[in-house]
Motif scaffolding. Structure first.
Motif, PDB file in Angstrom:
ATOM      1  N   VAL A 187       3.046  15.215  57.374  1.00 34.29           N
ATOM      2  CA  VAL A 187       1.763  14.995  56.708  1.00 34.29           C
ATOM      3  C   VAL A 187       1.866  13.748  55.844  1.00 34.29           C
ATOM      4  CG1 VAL A 187       0.079  15.936  55.092  1.00 34.29           C
ATOM      5  CG2 VAL A 187       1.225  17.462  56.717  1.00 34.29           C
ATOM      6  N   LEU A 188       0.927  12.832  56.033  1.00 31.36           N
ATOM      7  CA  LEU A 188       0.911  11.596  55.255  1.00 31.36           C
ATOM      8  C   LEU A 188      -0.076  11.734  54.105  1.00 31.36           C
ATOM      9  CD1 LEU A 188       0.938   9.006  58.178  1.00 31.36           C
ATOM     10  CD2 LEU A 188       2.885   9.898  56.881  1.00 31.36           C
ATOM     11  N   THR A 189       0.388  11.421  52.911  1.00 34.76           N
ATOM     12  CA  THR A 189      -0.430  11.563  51.705  1.00 34.76           C
ATOM     13  C   THR A 189      -0.900  10.191  51.222  1.00 34.76           C
ATOM     14  OG1 THR A 189       1.443  11.333  50.181  1.00 34.76           O
ATOM     15  CG2 THR A 189       1.029  13.539  51.107  1.00 34.76           C
ATOM     16  N   ASP A 190      -1.485  10.184  50.034  1.00 35.77           N
ATOM     17  CA  ASP A 190      -1.942   8.914  49.470  1.00 35.77           C
ATOM     18  C   ASP A 190      -0.775   7.983  49.140  1.00 35.77           C
ATOM     19  OD1 ASP A 190      -1.077  10.555  47.337  1.00 35.77           O
ATOM     20  OD2 ASP A 190      -2.345   9.465  45.914  1.00 35.77           O
ATOM     21  N   ARG A 191       0.458   8.515  49.062  1.00 39.18           N
ATOM     22  CA  ARG A 191       1.630   7.644  48.872  1.00 39.18           C
ATOM     23  C   ARG A 191       1.750   6.668  50.038  1.00 39.18           C
ATOM     24  NH1 ARG A 191       6.340  10.234  49.571  1.00 39.18           N
ATOM     25  NH2 ARG A 191       7.599   8.759  48.359  1.00 39.18           N
ATOM     26  N   TYR A 192       1.487   7.170  51.242  1.00 32.97           N
ATOM     27  CA  TYR A 192       1.575   6.315  52.428  1.00 32.97           C
ATOM     28  C   TYR A 192       0.517   5.216  52.370  1.00 32.97           C
ATOM     29  CZ  TYR A 192       2.180   4.902  57.267  1.00 32.97           C
ATOM     30  OH  TYR A 192       2.434   4.162  58.401  1.00 32.97           O
ATOM     31  N   THR A 193      -0.693   5.567  51.977  1.00 28.48           N
ATOM     32  CA  THR A 193      -1.767   4.583  51.851  1.00 28.48           C
ATOM     33  C   THR A 193      -1.395   3.515  50.828  1.00 28.48           C
ATOM     34  OG1 THR A 193      -3.380   6.312  52.358  1.00 28.48           O
ATOM     35  CG2 THR A 193      -4.230   4.280  51.378  1.00 28.48           C
ATOM     36  N   ARG A 194      -0.816   3.953  49.717  1.00 31.43           N
ATOM     37  CA  ARG A 194      -0.395   2.992  48.693  1.00 31.43           C
ATOM     38  C   ARG A 194       0.726   2.090  49.201  1.00 31.43           C
ATOM     39  NH1 ARG A 194       2.022   5.227  44.689  1.00 31.43           N
ATOM     40  NH2 ARG A 194       1.863   7.475  45.142  1.00 31.43           N
ATOM     41  N   ALA A 195       1.588   2.637  50.036  1.00 35.58           N
ATOM     42  CA  ALA A 195       2.673   1.829  50.598  1.00 35.58           C
ATOM     43  C   ALA A 195       2.146   0.776  51.565  1.00 35.58           C
ATOM     44  CB  ALA A 195       3.686   2.729  51.298  1.00 35.58           C
ATOM     45  N   VAL A 196       1.128   1.122  52.339  1.00 35.72           N
ATOM     46  CA  VAL A 196       0.500   0.129  53.219  1.00 35.72           C
ATOM     47  C   VAL A 196      -0.057  -1.017  52.388  1.00 35.72           C
ATOM     48  CG1 VAL A 196      -1.397  -0.306  54.827  1.00 35.72           C
ATOM     49  CG2 VAL A 196      -0.037   1.778  55.058  1.00 35.72           C
ATOM     50  N   ASP A 197      -0.736  -0.688  51.304  1.00 33.52           N
ATOM     51  CA  ASP A 197      -1.294  -1.721  50.431  1.00 33.52           C
ATOM     52  C   ASP A 197      -0.187  -2.563  49.788  1.00 33.52           C
ATOM     53  OD1 ASP A 197      -3.943  -1.228  50.917  1.00 33.52           O
ATOM     54  OD2 ASP A 197      -4.217   0.101  49.191  1.00 33.52           O
ATOM     55  N   TYR A 198       0.888  -1.908  49.383  1.00 32.37           N
ATOM     56  CA  TYR A 198       2.012  -2.638  48.774  1.00 32.37           C
ATOM     57  C   TYR A 198       2.579  -3.635  49.781  1.00 32.37           C
ATOM     58  CZ  TYR A 198       6.185  -3.375  45.882  1.00 32.37           C
ATOM     59  OH  TYR A 198       7.172  -3.932  45.102  1.00 32.37           O
ATOM     60  N   ALA A 199       2.806  -3.176  50.994  1.00 32.72           N
ATOM     61  CA  ALA A 199       3.359  -4.051  52.035  1.00 32.72           C
ATOM     62  C   ALA A 199       2.395  -5.184  52.369  1.00 32.72           C
ATOM     63  CB  ALA A 199       3.665  -3.236  53.281  1.00 32.72           C
ATOM     64  N   ARG A 200       1.118  -4.859  52.475  1.00 27.54           N
ATOM     65  CA  ARG A 200       0.110  -5.877  52.788  1.00 27.54           C
ATOM     66  C   ARG A 200       0.082  -6.978  51.733  1.00 27.54           C
ATOM     67  NH1 ARG A 200      -4.662  -6.511  50.714  1.00 27.54           N
ATOM     68  NH2 ARG A 200      -4.678  -4.439  49.774  1.00 27.54           N
ATOM     69  N   GLU A 201       0.133  -6.587  50.471  1.00 28.24           N
ATOM     70  CA  GLU A 201       0.082  -7.570  49.396  1.00 28.24           C
ATOM     71  C   GLU A 201       1.386  -8.367  49.304  1.00 28.24           C
ATOM     72  OE1 GLU A 201      -0.942  -5.416  45.875  1.00 28.24           O
ATOM     73  OE2 GLU A 201      -2.886  -4.772  46.673  1.00 28.24           O
ATOM     74  N   ALA A 202       2.522  -7.693  49.461  1.00 26.33           N
ATOM     75  CA  ALA A 202       3.818  -8.381  49.336  1.00 26.33           C
ATOM     76  C   ALA A 202       4.005  -9.425  50.429  1.00 26.33           C
ATOM     77  CB  ALA A 202       4.952  -7.360  49.373  1.00 26.33           C
ATOM     78  N   HIS A 203       3.562  -9.103  51.641  1.00 29.80           N
ATOM     79  CA  HIS A 203       3.772  -9.993  52.790  1.00 29.80           C
ATOM     80  C   HIS A 203       2.500 -10.766  53.155  1.00 29.80           C
ATOM     81  CE1 HIS A 203       7.751  -8.316  53.927  1.00 29.80           C
ATOM     82  NE2 HIS A 203       7.266  -7.155  53.521  1.00 29.80           N
TER      83      HIS A 203
END
Length: 200
Positions: A3-19
């Motif tokens: 089960v993917l939670t809002d942590r996963y969504t936040r990680a996508v955003d973190y990766a998107r912004e970092a790269h």
């Protein structure tokens, strides 16, 4: 089922912004594409949410800087941070210290040898993320090798060149297979295609 939670969504955003400004080598494809692909493979091969998040963030230290290690630990926890660190073979700052092609090649060889030794004893959680990362990379290289527009010139993108790249993927395949990582058989088949496409 994972089960993917809002942590996963936040990680996508973190990766998107970092790269945000980065693309895949030799292409105009946003780097986030690779991270999403690796995370998808982790889930496909049975990984949990921490591993899927680590897959999204596995290149942040290497490509964006060592300061991200503490930020990842704070935002996503010790388990994610440990996998990310274990999947990193050198920080962006360390790689930038080598100015000449000779120095970069020597550093590349030393880092890869150290990483291979590290993988031989890494946890199963780390192995899964690493194997999925290398699987997606190998598939991308094969795709370029089989493209008339790219072909063997794809190896010019890599510090290790053709011989170093083939050596590295062979060595990775042996480790993943010997450790029984879930994607190992798939990776082995892709590496065989890599060799075939590189020599024809």
């Amino acid at each position: 089922m994972t089960v993917l939670t809002d942590r996963y969504t936040r990680a996508v955003d973190y990766a998107r912004e970092a790269h945000a400004t980065q693309t895949r080598k030799g292409t105009q494809i946003p780097y986030l594409y690779h991270l999403l692909a690796v995370s998808s493979l982790v889930l496909e091969f049975g990984g949990n949410e921490d591993q899927a998040i680590a897959a999204l963030l596995h290149d942040v230290i290497e490509d964006c800087g060592a300061t991200h290690a503490a930020a990842i630990r704070s935002a996503f926890g010790d388990a994610v941070a440990a996998i990310v660190v274990a999947c990193t073979d050198g920080s962006a700052e360390a790689k930038a210290e080598h100015a000449t092609p000779e120095a970069r090649r020597a550093d590349w060889t030393a880092r890869k040898q150290h990483y291979l030794s590290h993988l031989a004893e890494a946890s199963d959680e780390v192995l899964l993320v690493s194997c999925c990362d290398k699987l997606h990379n190998a598939r991308s290289i094969v795709q370029d090798l089989e493209s008339p527009a790219v072909g063997v010139s794809v190896f010019q993108r890599f510090t290790g060149g053709k011989s170093g790249t083939l050596w590295y993927y062979d060595a990775l395949s042996r480790i993943f297979s010997s450790r029984g990582s879930p994607p190992a058989a798939c990776f082995e088949r892709v590496v065989a295609r890599l060799h075939d496409a590189a020599t024809h």
